[in-house]
Design an enzyme around this catalytic site. Structure first.
Site, PDB file in Angstrom:
ATOM      1  N   THR A 160     -47.918  42.268  68.239  1.00 49.33           N
ATOM      2  CA  THR A 160     -48.621  41.539  69.298  1.00 49.33           C
ATOM      3  C   THR A 160     -48.553  42.300  70.614  1.00 49.33           C
ATOM      4  OG1 THR A 160     -48.095  39.431  68.231  1.00 49.33           O
ATOM      5  CG2 THR A 160     -48.687  39.346  70.565  1.00 49.33           C
ATOM      6  N   PHE A 190     -40.006  47.441  62.161  1.00 51.16           N
ATOM      7  CA  PHE A 190     -38.720  46.766  62.369  1.00 51.16           C
ATOM      8  C   PHE A 190     -38.071  47.218  63.688  1.00 51.16           C
ATOM      9  CE2 PHE A 190     -38.863  46.260  57.598  1.00 51.16           C
ATOM     10  CZ  PHE A 190     -39.123  44.921  57.658  1.00 51.16           C
ATOM     11  N   LYS A 212     -43.663  42.537  68.020  1.00 48.46           N
ATOM     12  CA  LYS A 212     -43.920  43.954  68.293  1.00 48.46           C
ATOM     13  C   LYS A 212     -45.410  44.298  68.168  1.00 48.46           C
ATOM     14  CE  LYS A 212     -41.656  46.532  65.545  1.00 48.46           C
ATOM     15  NZ  LYS A 212     -42.667  46.648  64.468  1.00 48.46           N
ATOM     16  N   TRP A 235     -49.428  37.222  74.243  1.00 46.65           N
ATOM     17  CA  TRP A 235     -49.716  36.221  73.223  1.00 46.65           C
ATOM     18  C   TRP A 235     -50.590  35.109  73.810  1.00 46.65           C
ATOM     19  CZ3 TRP A 235     -49.384  31.077  72.194  1.00 46.65           C
ATOM     20  CH2 TRP A 235     -49.486  30.676  70.857  1.00 46.65           C
ATOM     21  N   LYS A 254     -43.176  36.764  55.960  1.00 44.63           N
ATOM     22  CA  LYS A 254     -43.681  37.011  57.312  1.00 44.63           C
ATOM     23  C   LYS A 254     -45.072  36.453  57.564  1.00 44.63           C
ATOM     24  CE  LYS A 254     -43.112  41.055  59.135  1.00 44.63           C
ATOM     25  NZ  LYS A 254     -43.177  42.511  59.305  1.00 44.63           N
ATOM     26  N   ALA A 309     -40.543  50.122  56.758  1.00 42.84           N
ATOM     27  CA  ALA A 309     -39.584  50.854  57.595  1.00 42.84           C
ATOM     28  C   ALA A 309     -38.152  50.720  57.106  1.00 42.84           C
ATOM     29  CB  ALA A 309     -39.680  50.379  59.041  1.00 42.84           C
ATOM     30  N   PHE A 343     -41.842  33.111  76.358  1.00 43.19           N
ATOM     31  CA  PHE A 343     -41.880  31.808  75.677  1.00 43.19           C
ATOM     32  C   PHE A 343     -41.735  30.708  76.726  1.00 43.19           C
ATOM     33  CE2 PHE A 343     -41.217  34.301  71.953  1.00 43.19           C
ATOM     34  CZ  PHE A 343     -41.589  33.513  70.869  1.00 43.19           C
ATOM     35  N   ARG A 402     -50.183  50.117  61.620  1.00 50.18           N
ATOM     36  CA  ARG A 402     -50.090  50.196  60.164  1.00 50.18           C
ATOM     37  C   ARG A 402     -50.926  49.090  59.530  1.00 50.18           C
ATOM     38  NH1 ARG A 402     -44.106  49.203  58.974  1.00 50.18           N
ATOM     39  NH2 ARG A 402     -44.385  47.804  60.739  1.00 50.18           N
TER      40      ARG A 402
END
Length: 558
Positions: free
Chosen positions: A74, A302, A72, A411, A106, A274, A383, A95
Site C-alpha cells: 500500500t 516481508f 508495505k 490508505w 493474507k 521472500a 490508523f 511483484r
C-alpha cells in the site's frame, strides 16, 4: 459516518483508463506494448531505448511482520501516486501475487484502500498467465527427468538424490511429500517426490534474475536437478530441456503494465517468496522501469531482514543496481504487538508496549544505515487509533538515529496522503552520494556468509549447522559454488529462526537444517528452522470468503 468500503469495493468503483492511455504517460507507443484486454499490457523491453541517466530506485521495506499488518505494498503504490502528484516522473514496480496467500491467510496483494493497483481481481488471480508459464516449465523439467530415467537413465541419475520437485501455485500441504510411479511398469519408476509452491521454484528465481531471453536460457540450462551415483551434478542442459522451457517462458519474460487507482503506471512482474526465495520483482522489470521514469518505487518482501537483505545481497549484486533511498514501513499497532500487546488490545493507548516493541524498528534502521549504507525514512501507516503521544515517541526514538518519521495516510487519501513522504524521499535521493554496502564479500566461505547475515542483520550470536548442512556445504564448495551469494529461508515473523521471538531478540543462535544450490539462479538456499517450500492453508482459508455473483463480479478478495 458512511460505510467503510473494502479494498475490492474501492477498486471496483474506480473507472480505469484504457491501458494505452497509461502507456502514453511513459511515452510508450503501441508497437512497444502488447495488449491483454483493455487494462493490462506487456512491455517488450527489447524495444525500450536505454537511458544514459537512469532513474533513482527507492526501496520500500518494513519492520518484522505481525498479524496487525504493516501495509508495505500500500505504501509503495501510494508513494508512487504521491511522487506523480508533486510533479516527479515516477513508476511503481511490484511483484505478482501468488494464489497461495490469496486463498490462504493474507488475501489479495495489490495494495489497499485508495492506494491500489488495478484491475485488482486480475492481478490477484490469473493476471497474464506468467505464473502458469513458470509452473508449466517447472513441471516439464520434472516430466523430462522421470521420462529419462524410465527410458534407460543414460545419465545415471540417482533416483534417491533428485533435488528437483514439481510445483503448483497453491498452498497444499498434502503434496509436500508424495510417492510417484506406482502401479504398472509403464507408469514410471517408483520414487519419493514432492511439490513446492510455484513461487519457490528455481525457475521463478531464474526468470526474475535473467537479463534477457539468451540469459534466461543459459540460467535454465545451469539448474541442477539431482546427482549421479558418482555424486556428479546433473543439469537441465544435460537433459536438453532449456530450449523448451524458454519457449514456455518467452511471453512471461515481458513485464506487465497496469495502473494505480490514480491512473499512474505500475509494472508488476515476477513474485518469488521472500521467506523461501529472494522476494523481489524481476530485474528486467526494474531495469525497464528505470528506462521509463526518473524514480522507480519498488518493494522487497516481508521485513527488511529478509526482503531488503536479499534485494541488496542478491538482486543488486547481480543486476548492478543500487537504491538511492530506503523507506521503512511500520505501524503503531504492529510495534505494540512486538512489545507483547495482544491483537485485541491494539486500539488502546499503550506507551509501555510501544516502547518495548520499538527496538524492532530501530534494529531495521541500524541495518539500513550501518550495514547497507542507505539513507532512510520511516513511514508510519496512519490508523484512527494512533495516539499523538505514541507517534511522538516513535519520532523521538528514530531521530536519535538521525532518521525522520513521516505519517503516511495513503490508505485513506491515496497519493495526497503520501505527499510529505514523497518530499522526504526526494530529499534523501538528492542528498545520497551513491554507494551500497553488501553484508558479505563474494570470496567469503558459505559458512562465513551465513554467519555474517545472522550476526550483522539478525543480531544473533552464531549459526549452528546440522550434519547434513555441513556435508552439503563441503560438497558445494568442492563443486565450485562457494562464491555464490546466499538466500536465507527463514520465518518472516522474527529476526531469529523462532517465529515466537518478537521485537529485537538477542543471544540467539540460528539453526541451519540444510543447504541447496540454485545454480541457475546463482545463489545458495539456506534452510533454517521449520521453513517449508510448500505452505499449508489455515483453519479458515481466505478462499472460504471469496465468491462471484451471477453477473460475474468477484467478491471477498480482501
Amino acid at each position: 459516518m458512511g460505510k467503510i468500503l473494502s479494498d475490492i469495493e474501492i477498486a471496483q468503483q474506480t473507472e480505469m483508463k484504457n491501458i494505452e492511455e497509461v502507456a502514453e504517460k511513459l511515452h510508450l507507443t503501441r508497437k512497444e506494448i502488447e495488449l491483454y484486454g483493455n487494462y493490462k499490457a506487456k512491455i517488450d523491453p527489447a524495444l525500450i531505448p536505454q537511458r544514459e541517466n537512469q532513474a533513482k530506485v527507492v526501496l520500500v521495506t518494513a519492520i518484522t511482520p505481525t498479524p496487525a499488518g504493516e501495509g508495505k505494498t500500500t505504501t509503495v503504490v501510494g508513494l508512487g501516486d504521491a511522487m506523480n502528484q508533486i510533479g516527479k516522473s515516477s513508476i511503481v514496480a511490484l511483484r505478482e501475487p501468488s494464489l497461495g496467500p490469496v486463498f490462504g491467510v493474507k488475501g489479495g496483494a495489490a495494495g489497499g484502500g485508495y492506494a491500489q493497483v488495478v484491475p485488482m481481481e486480475d492481478i490477484n488471480l490469473h493476471f497474464t498467465g506468467d505464473f502458469h508459464a513458470i509452473g508449466a516449465a517447472n513441471n516439464l523439467l520434472a516430466a523430462l527427468i522421470d521420462n529419462h530415467i524410465y527410458q534407460g537413465n543414460a545419465l545415471d541419475i540417482d533416483v534417491k538424490r533428485i533435488t528437483w520437485k514439481r510445483c503448483v501455485d497453491m498452498n497444499d500441504r498434502q503434496l509436500r511429500t508424495i510417492i510417484g510411479g506406482l502401479g504398472v511398469r509403464t507408469n514410471g519408476v517408483p520414487r519419493e517426490d514432492g511439490y513446492e509452491i510455484t513461487v519457490a521454484s528455481e525457475i521463478m528465481a531464474v526468470l526474475c534474475l535473467a537479463e534477457d531471453l539468451h540469459d534466461l536460457k543459459e540460467k535454465l540450462g545451469e539448474m541442477i536437478i539431482g546427482y549421479t551415483h558418482q555424486n556428479e551434478p546433473v543439469t537441465a542442459h544435460d537433459l536438453e530441456a532449456e530450449g523448451a522451457m524458454a519457449a514456455l517462458l518467452k511471453e512471461a519474460m515481458k513485464p506487465n503494465l497496469v495502473q494505480t487507482l490514480e491512473h499512474n503506471p505500475a509494472i508488476i512482474h515476477g513474485g518469488p517468496f521472500a521467506n523461501i526465495a529472494h522476494g523481489c520483482n524481476s530485474v528486467i522489470a526494474t531495469k525497464t522501469a528505470m528506462n521509463l521514469a526518473d524514480y522507480v518505487i519498488t518493494e522487497a518482501g516481508f521485513g527488511a531482514d529478509l526482503g531488503a537483505e536479499k534485494f541488496i545481497d542478491i538482486k543488486c549484486r547481480k543486476a548492478g543496481i543500487a537504491p538511492s533511498a530506503l523507506v521503512l514501513v511500520a505501524t503503531v499497532r504492529a510495534l505494540k504487538m512486538h512489545g507483547g500487546l495482544d491483537k485485541k488490545e491494539l486500539g488502546q493507548k499503550d506507551l509501555v508496549a510501544l516502547e518495548k516493541g520499538l527496538p524492532n524498528l530501530l534494529k531495521h534502521i541500524e541495518n539500513a544505515q550501518e550495514v547497507y549504507g542507505l539513507p532512510t525514512v520511516v513511514a508510519i501507516n496512519k490508523f484512527p487509533t494512533d495516539d499523538p503521544e505514541e507517534l511522538q515517541l516513535i519520532e523521538d526514538k528514530c531521530q536519535e538515529l538521525g532518521v525522520n518519521v513521516v505519517l503516511s495516510d495513503v490508505w485513506g487519501k491515496g497519493g495526497q496522503g503520501g505527499v510529505a513522504l514523497a518530499e522526504e524521499v526526494v530529499r534523501l535521493c538528492d542528498e545520497h552520494t551513491g554507494g551500497l554496502s553488501f553484508v558479505y564479500e563474494d570470496e567469503a566461505s558459505i559458512t562465513e556468509k551465513i554467519n555474517a547475515v545472522v550476526q550483522k542483520v539478525y543480531g544473533g550470536r552464531q549459526v549452528n549447522l546440522s550434519k547434513i548442512a555441513k556435508r552439503e556445504i563441503a560438497k558445494l564448495e568442492k563443486l565450485g559454488f562457494g562464491h555464490l551469494p546466499i538466500c536465507m529461508a527463514k520465518t518472516q515473523y522474527s529476526f531469529s529462526d523462532d517465529p515466537k521471538l518478537l521485537g529485537r531478540p538477542t543471544d540467539f543462535d540460528v539453526d541451519v537444517q540444510n543447504v541447496k544450490v540454485s545454480a541457475g539462479a546463482g545463489f545458495i538456499v539456506v534452510y533454517t528452522g521449520t521453513v517449508m517450500t510448500m505452505p499449508g492453508l489455515p483453519k479458515v482459508p481466505a478462499a472460504n470468503h471469496i465468491d462471484v455473483t451471477d453477473e460475474g463480479t468477484i467478491t471477498g478478495l480482501f
